[in-house]
Enzyme design. Structure first.
Site, PDB file in Angstrom:
ATOM      1  N   CYS A  82       0.822  -1.208   0.000  1.00  0.00           N
ATOM      2  CA  CYS A  82       0.000   0.000   0.000  1.00  0.00           C
ATOM      3  C   CYS A  82       0.855   1.257   0.000  1.00  0.00           C
ATOM      4  O   CYS A  82       0.695   2.133  -0.847  1.00  0.00           O
ATOM      5  CB  CYS A  82      -0.932  -0.001   1.203  1.00  0.00           C
ATOM      6  SG  CYS A  82      -1.900   1.515   1.364  1.00  0.00           S
ATOM      7  N   HIS A 104     -23.689  25.041   3.726  1.00  0.00           N
ATOM      8  CA  HIS A 104     -23.970  25.369   2.321  1.00  0.00           C
ATOM      9  C   HIS A 104     -23.057  26.499   1.875  1.00  0.00           C
ATOM     10  O   HIS A 104     -22.880  27.479   2.607  1.00  0.00           O
ATOM     11  CB  HIS A 104     -25.429  25.795   2.168  1.00  0.00           C
ATOM     12  CG  HIS A 104     -25.764  26.269   0.796  1.00  0.00           C
ATOM     13  ND1 HIS A 104     -25.973  25.400  -0.256  1.00  0.00           N
ATOM     14  CD2 HIS A 104     -25.904  27.522   0.283  1.00  0.00           C
ATOM     15  CE1 HIS A 104     -26.242  26.085  -1.344  1.00  0.00           C
ATOM     16  NE2 HIS A 104     -26.208  27.384  -1.043  1.00  0.00           N
TER      17      HIS A 104
END
Length: 471
Positions: free
Chosen positions: A43, A450
């Site tokens: 990995c 948001h």
């Protein structure tokens, strides 16, 4: 090393092995870590980490081409030096490998260099280091690239992912065999750096086993980027004897009639990304009665114990999903169980899977088809397109969607599938929700900032409840 006794001997220093060793040391165990190569395993050194470095470069190229003009950025004079990108990826891997070495020293873990073989349930023979004794032995030897019989990998014209990570040049024409995570990521990197890329996949969709909606969306986006994908295409033969590499295949997918009858393609380089096999053959398992399955994966129980109670196995060598984070969590779970810490066994259905090409793909839990097979008409699906996300549209990443699979009666989240920018980060919210057994209603009542991409998860939960606001 002869006669040295440990509480725990870990074989393999990949993301499962070294994490297990550190957790063992934290719990007061005397730990030895046996590894023949660099700390971090495949990995860190030849997989997850260096590929992400290359993918970051590919994303920059992709963004300049796709979105640059919209932001007043013109890239006509940009030059691409893939060799420097590879050099960067190798430096990143080297730096992080040294970081693992530092962690091992910090936790007073004995590093034993060499290849290990079991001589009993409590002893190992290590090449160049002699015998090691331990009350428990944890196998974390990982996996390797699988190459079909008759295919010769030369590192120049026929490669696996390992050779590709060391190659500093981009071929004019590349064929990728396999549309799983490895094949998809390398196809994207090579295409963004200028190669003409074709993918062959034997299954009837990209990302075999993935939600079909996601697979179709990824194929569509790859086509838009100039990457050709042939599904239902069974690889037959590679001939690298001439000036070109010629690959023969049978195609029963959505290609032409000629392809369906059998065809060949001439390229400059082939990347074989068909799958992986466990590193279990030389561990001395058979004489001790430790069982493996037909492909060589070590068979374990829910606590990662083999038929020999003192020998455990985790990560790739113990079977799928072949993911680094699964290996790490299994290593922690196995060691904590050895230490007598009460905890639930690892639930593989809650292990997220991520693919880091653009658009990114991430999933956790059941696909829609699997959920319907188990739960029937109770299943509801909430889906939200990134084309309706203010943040995604503003950033120029409107491709893709978020999809939640939900038990309509209880609101339990059964699965999630996200394709689009930021998908590999967004999936963590759903993973946490599933771990806490949160419902769609609790997701809906969680205020999402948001504009953010995370609103796509909120909107998907709304859609599953039948009250979508922005789509």
């Amino acid at each position: 090393m002869d006669g040295v006794q440990y509480d725990l001997a870990v074989v393999g220093a990949g993301p499962g092995g070294y994490v297990a060793a550190i957790r063992g040391a934290q719990l007061g165990l005397r730990v030895a870590l046996v590894e023949a190569e660099h700390p971090g395993g495949v990995c860190l050194n030849w997989g997850c980490i260096p590929t992400k470095a290359l993918l970051t470069g590919a994303e920059l190229v992709d963004s300049l081409r796709s979105n640059g003009p919209a932001f007043g950025i013109h890239s006509d004079v940009v030059t691409l030096d893939y060799g420097r990108a590879v050099d960067h990826s190798r430096r990143v891997a080297g730096r992080l490998s040294k970081g693992v070495e530092s962690l091992l020293r910090k936790n007073r873990i004995d590093w034993v260099a060499g290849f290990a073989k079991l001589t009993s349930g409590t002893s190992l023979d290590v090449s160049g280091a002699g015998s090691i004794g331990a009350r428990s032995i944890l196998l974390a030897t990982g996996s390797r690239e699988w190459v079909p019989p008759g295919v010769e990998v030369d590192g120049q014209r026929v490669l696996t992912s390992k050779e590709a990570l060391a190659s500093r040049t981009i071929p004019a024409r590349l064929l990728v065999i396999g549309a799983g995570a490895v094949g998809v990521e390398f196809a994207y990197v090579y295409a963004m750096y200028g190669a003409q890329v074709t993918i062959l996949e034997m299954a009837d969709q990209m990302l075999p086993g993935a939600d079909p909606d996601v697979a179709l969306a990824l194929e569509s986006e790859f086509a838009r980027k100039g990457i050709k994908v042939l599904t239902g295409a069974r690889f037959e033969n590679i001939d690298a004897s001439g000036s070109e590499v010629r690959v023969e295949y049978q195609c029963e997918g959505r290609g032409s009639e000629e392809e369906a009858r059998g065809a060949s393609i001439a390229v400059d380089q082939v990347l074989v990304a068909i799958g992986r096999r466990p590193n279990s053959a030389d561990l001395g398992l058979d004489p001790l009665g430790i069982e493996t399955d037909a492909r060589g994966f070590v068979v374990t129980d829910a606590w990662h114990t083999t038929q020999l109670q003192t020998v455990l196995a985790i990560g790739d060598v113990a079977g799928g999903p072949l993911l680094a984070h699964k290996a790490s969590e299994q290593g922690i779970a196995a060691v904590e169980h050895l230490a007598g810490i009460e905890r639930p066994p690892l639930d593989l259905s809650r292990v997220p899977a991520c693919i880091y090409a653009q658009p990114q793909v991430a999933s956790v839990g059941l696909t829609e088809a699997a959920a319907r097979a188990e739960w029937g008409d109770r299943v509801r699906v909430g889906k939200f397109p990134f084309a309706a996300s203010g943040k995604a549209v503003a950033a120029g990443h409107a491709a893709g969607f978020a999809k939640l699979i939900v038990d309509g009666e209880m609101g339990e989240i059964l699965g999630a599938h996200v394709i689009g920018a930021g998908a590999t980060e967004l999936i963590a919210e759903v993973s946490l929700a599933m771990q806490l057994e949160a419902t769609t209603r609790e997701l809906i009542h969680t205020i999402h900032a948001h504009p953010t991409l995370s609103e796509a998860i909120w909107e998907s939960a709304l859609a599953a409840e039948g009250r979508s606001l922005n789509s």
